[in-house]
Design a protein around this motif. Structure first.
Motif, PDB file in Angstrom:
ATOM      1  N   ARG A  77     -14.884  31.200  15.316  1.00 16.05           N
ATOM      2  CA  ARG A  77     -15.068  32.331  14.456  1.00 16.05           C
ATOM      3  C   ARG A  77     -13.852  33.007  14.246  1.00 16.05           C
ATOM      4  N   LEU A  78     -12.941  33.146  15.428  1.00 17.27           N
ATOM      5  CA  LEU A  78     -11.827  33.977  15.308  1.00 17.27           C
ATOM      6  C   LEU A  78     -10.817  33.196  14.113  1.00 17.27           C
ATOM      7  N   LEU A  81     -12.138  34.051  10.714  1.00 16.09           N
ATOM      8  CA  LEU A  81     -11.477  35.265  10.374  1.00 16.09           C
ATOM      9  C   LEU A  81     -10.174  35.760   9.881  1.00 16.09           C
ATOM     10  N   PHE A 103      -5.935  37.473  18.249  1.00 12.11           N
ATOM     11  CA  PHE A 103      -7.158  37.702  18.422  1.00 12.11           C
ATOM     12  C   PHE A 103      -7.639  37.336  19.856  1.00 12.11           C
ATOM     13  N   VAL A 215     -16.005  38.953   9.321  1.00 10.76           N
ATOM     14  CA  VAL A 215     -15.976  40.159  10.409  1.00 10.76           C
ATOM     15  C   VAL A 215     -17.320  39.957  11.120  1.00 10.76           C
ATOM     16  N   ALA A 218     -17.567  37.242  13.266  1.00  6.96           N
ATOM     17  CA  ALA A 218     -16.979  37.358  14.651  1.00  6.96           C
ATOM     18  C   ALA A 218     -17.136  38.484  15.241  1.00  6.96           C
ATOM     19  N   LYS A 219     -18.035  39.071  15.011  1.00  4.83           N
ATOM     20  CA  LYS A 219     -18.138  40.666  15.522  1.00  4.83           C
ATOM     21  C   LYS A 219     -18.217  40.651  17.022  1.00  4.83           C
ATOM     22  N   TRP A 220     -19.071  39.648  17.478  1.00  8.54           N
ATOM     23  CA  TRP A 220     -19.201  39.714  18.980  1.00  8.54           C
ATOM     24  C   TRP A 220     -17.843  39.456  19.647  1.00  8.54           C
ATOM     25  N   ALA A 221     -16.937  38.758  19.127  1.00 10.62           N
ATOM     26  CA  ALA A 221     -15.619  38.410  19.821  1.00 10.62           C
ATOM     27  C   ALA A 221     -14.812  39.865  19.676  1.00 10.62           C
ATOM     28  N   LEU A 222     -14.784  40.414  18.320  1.00 12.40           N
ATOM     29  CA  LEU A 222     -14.092  41.472  18.176  1.00 12.40           C
ATOM     30  C   LEU A 222     -14.507  42.696  19.155  1.00 12.40           C
ATOM     31  N   LEU A 223     -15.536  42.700  19.552  1.00  9.86           N
ATOM     32  CA  LEU A 223     -16.099  43.954  20.264  1.00  9.86           C
ATOM     33  C   LEU A 223     -15.660  43.789  21.914  1.00  9.86           C
TER      34      LEU A 223
END
Length: 427
Positions: A77-78, A81, A103, A215, A218-223
């Protein structure tokens, strides 16, 4: 005699290709046995005492969190993105590799882990699109070194513990230098890609809608960085507790959200984390024993006096230290170098007015370059394993990236605001 035995035996063991942890322990053992009246049991006592540290517990938990994220579908997912953000540029896959490493660095805290996670996807993709195999592997190896600069960084945790510096401040200090290194690598990648006509991944230009969708995926990773840094600076938990939170979060996301983390993946992650952490803790423990003998013989004071005798100019002293660290990074792994050198060099630089937080970034940035410089060059070995490209070929291809890393190191060293601005902002 003590100093000659300590360092002479250490270099002899390194030349004999003895693992660095064992070399440190054996050299300390020989020195104590033949040149002092101490009992050899002091080695194990110091090693165990050093490991009895609550802040050091952050290291295994951050390792486990990064491994769980890698196996739980976060890497893909990263990459998606990163593709949306920079895939349209010349040398799109190269740009995606750098951004994806940036990331993933914010998850793993480890250089080799970043190379393994991103390289397994990106190197085959670049080779399939006719990118040079050496270029693909060298770029991944270099971009992976961002893993020890961008928070959460395992070396920053260790430096904070040894130097009595706030780990949270060190995490913040690495943000801007990490972004600077990433930008520098993208510039070099663009120049090489332009020269070799490496095509973009996609002809679609970046749009707000595409970015928003990526985004969202990939939101769970970015959090994760938000939770870690937000929790630390919000006073909710300490860096060690943040590492535990990251493990729980990674497991929940991998199992219940992405549904790519089963019992087998969890078991494999635990085994991998244990094996990596065992070797790391052995290195830390025996490095502390080695450092204890140096302190006993007042070697740090002697080295500090020698460095300050070269010049009273802070810029010259920093230059001398940089050259010294670059050489050390070629032969000694980051963890051992941090444990041994921090007590030696930190008093020297603080004496001439260098901020301990700024020096921590300088120290780790220097040692990060050691990830891509032989004979140690651990990232080169990982990239070679992932890409099946001979080490010699990668070593030649890494030279342009190495030059850019040296340029960014110069900027980080002589522009302290890059490292100190964010920590001072959040005080």
């Amino acid at each position: 005699m003590t100093i000659a035995t300590l360092f002479g035996s250490l270099f002899l063991f390194i030349l004999l290709n003895v693992p660095i942890a064992i070399a440190l322990g054996l050299s300390a053992l020989l020195t104590i046995a033949f040149t002092t009246d101490l009992t050899v049991s002091i080695i194990t006592q110091k090693a165990f005492t050093a490991l009895d540290s609550f802040p050091l517990m952050a290291i295994p938990f951050f390792m486990l969190a990064g491994i769980l994220m890698g196996k739980g579908g976060v890497s893909k997912r990263l990459l998606d993105l990163a593709t949306v953000l920079v895939g349209w540029m010349v040398g799109g896959l190269a740009m995606v590799t750098v951004v994806a490493c940036m990331f993933f660095a914010a998850i793993s805290g480890s250089g080799p882990a970043t190379v393994a996670a991103i390289g397994s996807f990106m190197v085959p993709a670049m080779k399939e699109k006719q990118y040079g195999a050496g270029f693909a592997a060298a770029l991944t190896a270099t971009a992976g070194s961002i893993g020890v600069i961008i928070p959460p960084s395992i070396p920053f945790v260790l430096y904070g513990v040894i130097g009595s510096v706030s780990v949270g401040s060190m995490f913040l200090a690495g943000v801007l230098p990490g972004l600077l290194i990433s930008f520098g690598l993208m510039v070099i990648s663009y120049i090489i890609s332009k020269k070799n006509n490496y095509a973009p991944v996609t002809t679609e230009r970046v749009t707000f809608g595409r970015v928003l969708r990526a985004v969202n995926e990939a939101k769970w990773a970015l959090l994760i960085p938000v939770i870690i840094l937000g929790g630390i600076y919000g006073g909710i938990f300490s860096p060690t507790e943040a590492a535990v939170v990251a493990v729980v979060y990674a497991a929940l996301i991998g199992v219940f959200v992405h549904r790519e983390l089963g019992w087998k993946e969890v078991y494999d992650s635990l085994v991998e984390a244990v094996l990596i952490n065992v070797s790391t803790m052995i290195i830390i423990g025996l490095s502390i024993s080695f450092a204890y003998i140096m302190t006993l013989e007042q070697i740090p004071n002697a080295i500090g006096q020698y460095i300050t005798s070269l010049s009273d100019n802070k810029l010259v002293i920093l230059l001398a230290i940089n050259v010294f660290l670059l050489i050390v990074g070629m032969f000694i792994d980051t963890i051992s170098a941090l444990v041994v050198l921090t007590p030696i060099l930190l008093p020297v630089v603080t004496q001439v007015g260098v901020d301990p937080i700024h020096f921590g970034v300088i120290l780790v940035a220097n040692l990060a370059i050691g990830f891509i410089t032989p004979p140690l060059g651990v990232n080169l070995f990982v990239a070679s394993s992932v890409s099946k490209v001979p080490l010699e070929r990668i070593t030649v291809a890494v030279i342009p990236f190495l030059i850019m890393m040296l340029i960014t190191l110069f900027v980080i060293t002589y522009v302290p605001t890059l490292s100190t601005w964010l920590p001072s902002l959040f005080k």
